[in-house]
Design a protein around this motif. Sequence first.
Motif, mmCIF file in Angstrom:
data_model
loop_
_atom_site.group_PDB
_atom_site.id
_atom_site.type_symbol
_atom_site.label_atom_id
_atom_site.label_comp_id
_atom_site.label_asym_id
_atom_site.label_seq_id
_atom_site.Cartn_x
_atom_site.Cartn_y
_atom_site.Cartn_z
ATOM 1 N N GLY A 8 0.815 -1.200 0.000
ATOM 2 C CA GLY A 8 0.000 0.000 0.000
ATOM 3 C C GLY A 8 0.850 1.253 0.000
ATOM 4 O O GLY A 8 2.077 1.213 -0.170
ATOM 5 N N PRO B 174 -1.183 8.421 2.316
ATOM 6 C CA PRO B 174 -2.016 9.357 1.562
ATOM 7 C C PRO B 174 -1.178 10.276 0.678
ATOM 8 O O PRO B 174 -0.035 10.607 1.011
ATOM 9 C CB PRO B 174 -2.750 10.139 2.658
ATOM 10 C CG PRO B 174 -1.978 9.909 3.902
ATOM 11 C CD PRO B 174 -1.370 8.556 3.766
ATOM 12 N N ARG C 135 -4.868 11.134 -3.455
ATOM 13 C CA ARG C 135 -5.703 10.225 -2.660
ATOM 14 C C ARG C 135 -5.521 10.551 -1.167
ATOM 15 O O ARG C 135 -4.968 9.785 -0.393
ATOM 16 C CB ARG C 135 -5.330 8.769 -2.923
ATOM 17 C CG ARG C 135 -5.603 8.304 -4.359
ATOM 18 C CD ARG C 135 -5.274 6.834 -4.503
ATOM 19 N NE ARG C 135 -6.131 6.003 -3.661
ATOM 20 C CZ ARG C 135 -5.856 4.719 -3.362
ATOM 21 N NH1 ARG C 135 -4.757 4.148 -3.829
ATOM 22 N NH2 ARG C 135 -6.676 4.027 -2.604
ATOM 23 N N ILE D 2 -6.734 8.232 2.266
ATOM 24 C CA ILE D 2 -6.079 7.058 2.854
ATOM 25 C C ILE D 2 -5.679 7.378 4.301
ATOM 26 O O ILE D 2 -5.102 8.430 4.585
ATOM 27 C CB ILE D 2 -4.839 6.656 2.044
ATOM 28 C CG1 ILE D 2 -5.237 6.240 0.629
ATOM 29 C CG2 ILE D 2 -4.095 5.502 2.733
ATOM 30 C CD1 ILE D 2 -4.053 5.933 -0.275
ATOM 31 N N GLU E 117 -10.352 3.095 3.268
ATOM 32 C CA GLU E 117 -9.040 3.140 2.613
ATOM 33 C C GLU E 117 -7.991 3.402 3.696
ATOM 34 O O GLU E 117 -7.981 4.471 4.310
ATOM 35 C CB GLU E 117 -9.007 4.228 1.541
ATOM 36 C CG GLU E 117 -9.987 3.992 0.393
ATOM 37 C CD GLU E 117 -9.781 4.988 -0.725
ATOM 38 O OE1 GLU E 117 -8.682 4.986 -1.306
ATOM 39 O OE2 GLU E 117 -10.710 5.760 -1.003
ATOM 40 N N TYR E 118 -7.140 2.448 3.893
ATOM 41 C CA TYR E 118 -6.191 2.559 5.000
ATOM 42 C C TYR E 118 -4.931 1.755 4.700
ATOM 43 O O TYR E 118 -4.896 0.914 3.798
ATOM 44 C CB TYR E 118 -6.820 2.031 6.292
ATOM 45 C CG TYR E 118 -7.215 0.574 6.220
ATOM 46 C CD1 TYR E 118 -6.290 -0.434 6.528
ATOM 47 C CD2 TYR E 118 -8.488 0.196 5.808
ATOM 48 C CE1 TYR E 118 -6.641 -1.769 6.436
ATOM 49 C CE2 TYR E 118 -8.839 -1.136 5.716
ATOM 50 C CZ TYR E 118 -7.919 -2.113 6.031
ATOM 51 O OH TYR E 118 -8.252 -3.441 5.934
#
Length: 439
Positions: free
Chosen positions: A141, A144, A148, A151, A204-205
């Motif tokens: 991943g 942020p 985006r 996140i 979203e993480y």
Amino acid sequence: MKISDLLRMGLRNLTRRKARTALTIIGMIIGTISIVVMFSIGFGMNESFRQQVMENGSMTIITIQKDAWYDDGNGNYQSTTQKMDDSLVSVLKEIDHVKSVSPKYSKSVQMQSGKYSSWTQIYAMDCTTFDSFGFPKLESGSYPTPERPQIIAIGSDALRDFYYWSGRNQKTKTIDLTKDKVTFTFNDYQVAEKKKPLNIRLKEYVIMPQSNDWRYNYYIYIDLNYFKELYTQYAKTLKAEDRKKAMKSLENYEEIQINVDNMKNVTAVQEEIEALGYRSNSEMQYIETSIETANMLQMVLGAIGAVAMLVSAINIANTMIMSIYERTKEIGIMKVLGCLIKDIKKLFLFEAGMIGLIGGVIGIALSYLASYFINKYGSTLLSSLMSIGYSSGGKVSMIPWWLPLAAAFGTIGVGVISGYIPARRATKISAIEAMKSEG
């Protein structure tokens, strides 16, 4: 005189008086152990300080807080409220050696997963500075980004210890975001009647890996602009008076973090911040005193070792002078046979240097053994005696690669210097008087 003859005669002379030579070498061994071990403890303390600071945070980060405490010069601590807005951020970015600047908000949030709840802190920072401020490298991943910002970065331990009360018993749970639905909400003010609380879903993480810096393990981090958007939505659910307070709180940052390009420049940057009328703090300002104390203690320990080495040098000089008295006739014969004055001097310097080398090599080997036992058994004792904490896994005694080499050359040098005066004295002995001697 050939070099081979010089070596053979020197070694033979050293073994002629075995007890005296052995005692002199033992003195050099003790001196070598003393100076190497003393310096190694000093290096170990410096490394321990460095590790402790790295575990607690970066030495290049400076923090300006809205509510700052300072010493008024009389030993009294006073508090002051500092105004921190976007104009200050722009000024800070222009200071030399400043690599990045990020404003920061901190809010307490309540997290909910079904019946289970927990509380933690959420920190809002400029997402473009996450890498610069040393956020843990993600295994998968991404943090942020301006594209985006939604996140959310979650600390590795932030989802532990969710609980609820069942009768008189408390039940706890560790949340798994792949299975459990989790929301969080701000709880600075009470929501107005007929208004629904703002519950933000963790969709979203990224989960941050375990870090040596505890601040990244237990808290949640989000982008600054995304936070303002969420908090504005939250403010709309409040009563008019509380809504005004909530929106006003966004006008003044709670904290500003500055990342400096090199730890050597941290003090200079703090001085410039002070000139702007703001008080700041950094890990560097706290460790400077500890480093100075460690360096001073290292000098003291080195001086103790140097005294032991000086005693060894005097012992070598005494041994060589006694050797001259015993070998006066031998020196006279060497002169009569045509040996050069410089060859006689070389012979005595070689013997003194060999005593230093042998004692140094053995002393260095025993220093490693002493260092091993100090690290194994001495950390608790030294910590209590010196009021110095050693980081977990740190070494009390550290011998860098160059210290044994320096010690070896040093012991040879000490031996040669100690033997210089006796060697010079040997060259001035009259051949005729020496031949009359009974030695």
